[in-house]
Scaffold this motif. Structure first.
Motif, PDB file in Angstrom:
ATOM      1  N   HIS A  42     -47.456 -37.603 -19.052  1.00  0.00           N
ATOM      2  CA  HIS A  42     -46.548 -38.584 -18.458  1.00  0.00           C
ATOM      3  C   HIS A  42     -46.353 -38.322 -16.961  1.00  0.00           C
ATOM      4  O   HIS A  42     -46.201 -39.261 -16.183  1.00  0.00           O
ATOM      5  N   CYS A  43     -46.378 -37.060 -16.576  1.00  0.00           N
ATOM      6  CA  CYS A  43     -46.257 -36.711 -15.144  1.00  0.00           C
ATOM      7  C   CYS A  43     -47.518 -37.091 -14.372  1.00  0.00           C
ATOM      8  O   CYS A  43     -47.485 -37.179 -13.140  1.00  0.00           O
ATOM      9  N   PHE A  80     -44.272 -19.153 -13.386  1.00  0.00           N
ATOM     10  CA  PHE A  80     -43.861 -19.479 -14.749  1.00  0.00           C
ATOM     11  C   PHE A  80     -42.706 -20.470 -14.706  1.00  0.00           C
ATOM     12  O   PHE A  80     -41.705 -20.241 -14.036  1.00  0.00           O
ATOM     13  N   VAL A  81     -42.854 -21.579 -15.425  1.00  0.00           N
ATOM     14  CA  VAL A  81     -41.819 -22.612 -15.464  1.00  0.00           C
ATOM     15  C   VAL A  81     -40.971 -22.470 -16.721  1.00  0.00           C
ATOM     16  O   VAL A  81     -39.750 -22.455 -16.663  1.00  0.00           O
ATOM     17  N   GLY A  82     -41.625 -22.356 -17.883  1.00  0.00           N
ATOM     18  CA  GLY A  82     -40.883 -22.217 -19.131  1.00  0.00           C
ATOM     19  C   GLY A  82     -41.650 -22.812 -20.293  1.00  0.00           C
ATOM     20  O   GLY A  82     -42.824 -23.152 -20.176  1.00  0.00           O
ATOM     21  N   GLY A  94     -35.844 -35.373 -13.985  1.00  0.00           N
ATOM     22  CA  GLY A  94     -36.711 -35.715 -12.861  1.00  0.00           C
ATOM     23  C   GLY A  94     -37.177 -34.512 -12.067  1.00  0.00           C
ATOM     24  O   GLY A  94     -37.890 -34.647 -11.075  1.00  0.00           O
ATOM     25  N   GLU A  95     -36.780 -33.323 -12.511  1.00  0.00           N
ATOM     26  CA  GLU A  95     -37.093 -32.107 -11.749  1.00  0.00           C
ATOM     27  C   GLU A  95     -38.552 -31.681 -11.892  1.00  0.00           C
ATOM     28  O   GLU A  95     -39.130 -31.125 -10.956  1.00  0.00           O
ATOM     29  N   MET A  99     -41.048 -31.158  -8.848  1.00  0.00           N
ATOM     30  CA  MET A  99     -41.744 -29.882  -8.621  1.00  0.00           C
ATOM     31  C   MET A  99     -43.237 -30.114  -8.420  1.00  0.00           C
ATOM     32  O   MET A  99     -43.849 -29.542  -7.511  1.00  0.00           O
ATOM     33  N   MET A 100     -43.824 -30.961  -9.263  1.00  0.00           N
ATOM     34  CA  MET A 100     -45.263 -31.247  -9.149  1.00  0.00           C
ATOM     35  C   MET A 100     -45.577 -31.880  -7.788  1.00  0.00           C
ATOM     36  O   MET A 100     -46.563 -31.529  -7.149  1.00  0.00           O
ATOM     37  N   ASP A 101     -44.715 -32.801  -7.355  1.00  0.00           N
ATOM     38  CA  ASP A 101     -44.921 -33.464  -6.064  1.00  0.00           C
ATOM     39  C   ASP A 101     -44.756 -32.480  -4.913  1.00  0.00           C
ATOM     40  O   ASP A 101     -45.577 -32.456  -3.996  1.00  0.00           O
ATOM     41  N   GLU A 102     -43.690 -31.670  -4.956  1.00  0.00           N
ATOM     42  CA  GLU A 102     -43.425 -30.718  -3.878  1.00  0.00           C
ATOM     43  C   GLU A 102     -44.538 -29.682  -3.755  1.00  0.00           C
ATOM     44  O   GLU A 102     -44.889 -29.258  -2.647  1.00  0.00           O
TER      45      GLU A 102
END
Length: 110
Positions: A42-43, A80-82, A94-95, A99-102
């Motif tokens: 989805h991202c 590591f994100v989780g 929306g985080e 994160m992916m965009d940043e």
């Protein structure tokens, strides 16, 4: 560093986004892995996956590598994100997309 830790470190370092999961993106072997794949799809980001069911060393080693007891586990740009619950919370807020965009993660092709 142990052999399995250096293998995991290499995998994490070689990909912008990597998901250690049970099964494959096309055939996940647990609901949590399936949910994690759905979130990443989805991202719209390109990602690699590692099927921990195919490698017992990785399956055990990833838990100590991240100090996280469960699978799946998501890494973005070496960080590591989780697991799937954290991914879901971040996605809903929306985080995760932010994160992916940043971090300028490559978009999925297609």
């Amino acid at each position: 560093m142990s052999d399995v830790n250096s293998r995991i470190s290499g995998i994490v370092g070689d990909s912008d986004v990597v998901l250690f999961m049970k099964g494959t993106p096309l055939f996940p072997q647990c609901g949590f892995s399936s949910r994690a794949i759905a979130i990443l799809d989805h991202c719209g980001v390109a990602y690699d996956s590692v099927d921990v069911l195919q490698d017992m060393e990785i399956r055990q080693g990833i838990k100590s590598f991240s100090d996280w007891p469960t699978i799946p586990q998501l890494y973005v740009k070496g960080e590591f994100v989780g697991g799937s619950d954290i991914m879901m919370e971040m996605f809903e807020a929306g985080e995760l997309q932010q994160m992916m965009d940043e971090k300028q993660v490559a978009k999925a092709e297609g």
